[in-house]
Design an enzyme around this catalytic site. Structure first.
Site, PDB file in Angstrom:
ATOM      1  N   GLY A 135       3.713  75.717  87.111  1.00 42.72           N
ATOM      2  CA  GLY A 135       4.329  74.764  87.326  1.00 42.72           C
ATOM      3  C   GLY A 135       4.049  73.646  86.088  1.00 42.72           C
ATOM      4  N   CYS A 136       4.685  72.663  86.101  1.00 41.45           N
ATOM      5  CA  CYS A 136       4.745  71.680  84.741  1.00 41.45           C
ATOM      6  C   CYS A 136       3.427  70.919  84.934  1.00 41.45           C
ATOM      7  CB  CYS A 136       5.813  70.878  84.866  1.00 41.45           C
ATOM      8  SG  CYS A 136       6.514  69.964  86.395  1.00 41.45           S
ATOM      9  N   TYR A 137       3.215  70.305  86.120  1.00 44.87           N
ATOM     10  CA  TYR A 137       1.949  69.664  86.336  1.00 44.87           C
ATOM     11  C   TYR A 137       0.595  70.535  86.161  1.00 44.87           C
ATOM     12  CZ  TYR A 137       3.469  64.803  88.033  1.00 44.87           C
ATOM     13  OH  TYR A 137       4.062  63.485  88.036  1.00 44.87           O
ATOM     14  N   THR A 139       0.396  73.266  84.673  1.00 45.05           N
ATOM     15  CA  THR A 139      -0.185  73.530  83.076  1.00 45.05           C
ATOM     16  C   THR A 139      -0.742  72.590  82.658  1.00 45.05           C
ATOM     17  OG1 THR A 139       2.053  74.760  82.892  1.00 45.05           O
ATOM     18  CG2 THR A 139       0.850  73.959  81.003  1.00 45.05           C
TER      19      THR A 139
END
Length: 319
Positions: A135-137, A139
Site C-alpha cells: 500500500g502507498c501509506y 510503503t
C-alpha cells in the site's frame, strides 16, 4: 510483435494507477501491453484516455476466464480490495507460470505471496510468480521506521495526509473536491488496512491516523518514534543513509520533505529527523507520490526484477 518482448495485461485499468502503469509500460523495452480490461471503458481507445500511449489498443470488458485466456506473460490486477481472487484462480488454472502482481490489499497478508517493497524485502524474493504490491501509506510508514526498528521503546505513531487520488475513482466524500476544499478529512483512525500491513511486515505494532487533503496526488507521513536510549541526530541520519545507500528510488534528505515536491516523481523522500532535547524521541517525515512509488512505480520495480531486467527499467529517475 517482436519475440523478445513479454506480454503484459492490466485488469481494472480505468483507475488512476492503471493509467500510470500504462504510461510506464509504453516506455518499456521488454514489455508489450497486450490487453487492458475495464468494464466502464469497454471498446474505447486507450490512447484517448492515457497521454503518451501510442497505438490502437482498446479497453475490453474481460471476466476472469477471458483474462486467463489471453495467456499474457504478466498480469497486473488493479482492482478494488476484495475483487482479485476469481482472477487469481482462473490464471492459476489456465497458466500457473504467469507472473501475477496484485495492487490491492488482498494478498499482502498471504504467506504464499511475495510482499514486494524492494528496498526492504528484496533479499526475501525467491523467484515467486505471485507478488503483492504494498500500500502507498504502508510503503512510506515502513521506510520511515525500518532503519530504527531495533531502537524502538514504544509503537511508532504515524500521522498521514494523502491527496484524494488515493481514494480511487469511485465517487465518495474522500474524493469529492467540493467537500475537500479548505478541509482535511480524517478517516479510519484506528485499524486502517495500511496500519495492519505496516505492523505485519515491520514486525512491530504501528499506530496510524490517515487524512485526505484537497490536493490530487502525493502523500506525507509524519512518524513519532520513542527510542530505548538517547541518539544523536547525526547517528540517526547515518542509519537512514546506510539503509538506503544505493537505492535510486528512496532519497534521504536533511530537511522534512514537502508533499508538493513529490507529485509526478518516482522516488520516496525521507527526512526531517527532528530529535528531542533528551535524544529519546525522533520525528521522521516521508513523502511519495501515492500513484507512483506508492503503486505503479513500485509495481514496475517488482515486475522488472521478476522478468530479469534492471529494477529501474522504464522508470524515470528524478533529479
Amino acid at each position: 510483435m517482436s519475440n523478445d518482448k513479454k506480454t503484459i495485461g492490466i485488469v481494472g485499468a480505468r483507475g488512476h494507477t492503471g493509467a500510470e502503469l500504462i504510461r510506464l509500460i509504453a516506455a518499456h523495452p521488454a514489455l508489450e501491453l497486450s490487453f487492458v480490461s475495464s468494464r466502464e471503458l469497454d471498446g474505447q481507445r486507450v490512447a484517448d484516455h492515457v497521454d503518451g500511449f501510442p497505438g490502437e489498443l482498446r479497453y475490453a470488458s474481460l471476466d476472469p476466464a477471458a483474462v486467463a485466456a489471453q495467456g499474457a506473460d504478466v498480469v497486473v490486477l488493479a482492482l478494488p480490495n476484495g475483487k482479485a481472487a476469481p482472477y487469481v484462480e482462473a490464471i492459476d488454472a489456465a497458466k500457473p507460470d504467469t507472473l501475477l502482481l496484485d495492487l490491492s490489499a488482498d494478498y499482502r497478508f498471504d504467506e504464499r505471496w511475495y510482499y514486494g517493497l524492494p528496498e526492504l524485502t528484496r533479499g526475501k524474493w525467491r523467484g515467486e510468480k505471485r507478488i503483492s504490491n504494498p500500500g502507498c501509506y504502508a510503503t512510506a510508514i515502513q521506510l520511515s521506521i525500518a532503519p530504527l526498528k531495533d531502537m524502538l521503546a514504544a509503537p511508532p505513531v504515524s500521522f498521514g495526509v494523502s491527496g484524494y487520488s488515493g481514494a480511487g475513482t469511485t465517487p465518495s466524500d474522500k474524493n469529492d473536491p467540493e467537500k475537500l476544499r479548505d478541509n482535511l478529512m480524517p478517516y479510519s483512525l484506528t485499524g486502517h488496512t495500511h496500519e495492519k500491513e505496516a505492523s505485519r511486515h515491520l514486525g512491530v505494532p504501528v499506530e496510524f491516523m490517515p487524512h485526505v487533503a484537497p490536493h490530487f496526488r502525493g502523500l506525507t507521513v509524519t512518524t513519532n518514534l520513542y527510542l530505548v536510549r538517547p541518539m544523536k541526530r547525526e547517528d540517526i541520519l547515518q542509519r537512514f543513509r546506510h539503509a538506503y545507500e544505493g537505492e535510486k528510488l528512496v532519497k534521504v534528505v536533511d530537511e522534512a520533505p514537502w508533499v508538493s515536491h513529490i507529485a509526478h516523481k518516482h522516488h520516496a523522500e525521507v527526512g526531517g529527523f527532528a530529535v528531542s532535547v533528551d535524544g529519546k524521541r525522533v520525528v521522521v517525515v516521508a513523502t511519495l507520490d501515492n500513484l507512483l512509488k506508492g503503486a505503479a512505480t513500485q509495481a514496475m520495480q517488482n515486475i522488472n526484477r521478476a522478468i530479469g531486467v534492471d529494477e529501474c527499467t522504464a522508470i524515470p529517475l528524478d533529479a
